[in-house]
Enzyme design. Structure first.
Site, PDB file in Angstrom:
ATOM      1  N   ASP A 111     -10.130   2.181   2.096  1.00  0.00           N
ATOM      2  CA  ASP A 111     -10.236   1.570   3.424  1.00  0.00           C
ATOM      3  C   ASP A 111     -11.081   2.418   4.373  1.00  0.00           C
ATOM      4  OD1 ASP A 111      -8.760  -0.764   2.962  1.00  0.00           O
ATOM      5  OD2 ASP A 111      -6.857   0.243   3.351  1.00  0.00           O
TER       6      ASP A 111
ATOM      7  N   LYS B  94       0.805  -1.227   0.000  1.00  0.00           N
ATOM      8  CA  LYS B  94       0.000   0.000   0.000  1.00  0.00           C
ATOM      9  C   LYS B  94       0.837   1.276   0.000  1.00  0.00           C
ATOM     10  CE  LYS B  94      -4.060  -2.059   2.246  1.00  0.00           C
ATOM     11  NZ  LYS B  94      -5.069  -1.898   3.318  1.00  0.00           N
TER      12      LYS B  94
END
Length: 289
Positions: free
Chosen positions: A109, A73
């Site tokens: 997220d 990420k």
């Protein structure tokens, strides 16, 4: 997705290491099928050393979109043409959209947890959230809430002196600088202050790992008296399905959701970014897997 892969079938994928445990192929292939889209979603092992080559392959092969999970990420960031401003502020991306060789990075997220709060009937805008932990997932929730949802007040509890305290302090300062949200960082060891702040909050989110693996059966919040009745409580953990924290919250009469809702909605947002269509599934479709 058609019943048989053809030369016209589009491809999406997830890059991670490890990746064989990922829910994403089940979720997205089921969604493609229900939406009648000729796409297939597969999983590839990739890490910090190989993610650059993998994203070059995404451009070359015309892969439409990707999910990024650990440890990619942050390592992915130098390889994008564009990064969504909220993802840039978070400092991590979990989603790639390929538009004709132009790669854009997003972070869904935080959206996953905030959409789950909305699904529980909570208005995020102008309200107060207590956030336990400010690591990767916590940062995404905090920054997305402040920047995209106009959260009114954010109180972050981290353990003073812990390895993420410095990062938490920087993130809270950034939120105060860049948004109208009033954010504060507090010591998680101060349980009296935790109880005081929870008493006036509409939402509580746990993004620590307390409650899973070797910490299963433990809770950052000591007992049910900390939870005001009616508070919306989420735990980013989905295994076990009901953590000690959620058990205490239910005992106090709170609305509760585990991390499966967050997982589903972050994937739903990815599906929308890749296809331009709403996710055709519900959270219960993931729960039945």
């Amino acid at each position: 997705m058609t019943s048989r892969i053809t030369a016209r079938t589009g491809v999406c994928c997830v890059f991670g290491d490890p990746v064989k445990h990922s829910f994403s192929p089940k979720l997205h292939n089921k969604a493609f099928t229900k939406a009648g889209l000729d796409y297939a979603y597969v999983a590839f092992t990739a890490n910090e050393q190989t993610i650059g080559d993998c994203l070059t392959a995404v451009r070359t092969l015309g892969i439409r979109g990707c999910s990024l999970t650990m440890p990619n990420k942050i390592a992915c960031l130098p390889h994008f043409d564009h990064i969504d401003p909220t993802a840039q502020m978070i400092g991590a991306c979990n989603t790639v959209v390929n538009d004709g060789g132009v790669l854009s990075g997003y972070n869904t997220d935080g959206y996953g947890m905030l959409k789950a709060f909305e699904d529980m009937g909570v208005t995020v805008k102008g309200n107060k959230m207590v956030l336990l932990g400010l690591g990767g997932a916590g940062s995404a929730v905090a920054i997305t809430a402040a920047m995209d949802y106009e959260l009114g007040e954010l109180v972050v509890f981290n353990r003073a002196g812990g390895k993420s305290w410095g990062h938490a302090a920087e993130t809270v300062a950034l939120i105060n600088e860049k948004s109208s949200c009033k954010a504060r960082l507090c010591d998680l060891n101060d349980l009296d202050l935790l109880k005081e702040e929870m008493a006036t909050a509409q939402m509580l989110a746990n993004t620590t790992n307390v409650g899973m693996a070797e910490l299963e059966g433990q809770s950052v919040v000591p007992d049910a008296s900390y939870f005001p009745a009616g508070m919306a409580v989420q735990d980013a953990i989905y295994s076990p399905a009901e953590t000690k924290l959620l058990s205490l919250a239910k005992e106090a009469g709170c609305q509760c959701a585990n991390g499966l809702s967050m997982l589903f909605y972050q994937g739903a947002k990815q599906f929308e970014l890749w296809t331009g269509q709403p996710m055709p599934l519900e959270v219960s479709d993931l729960e039945m897997e």
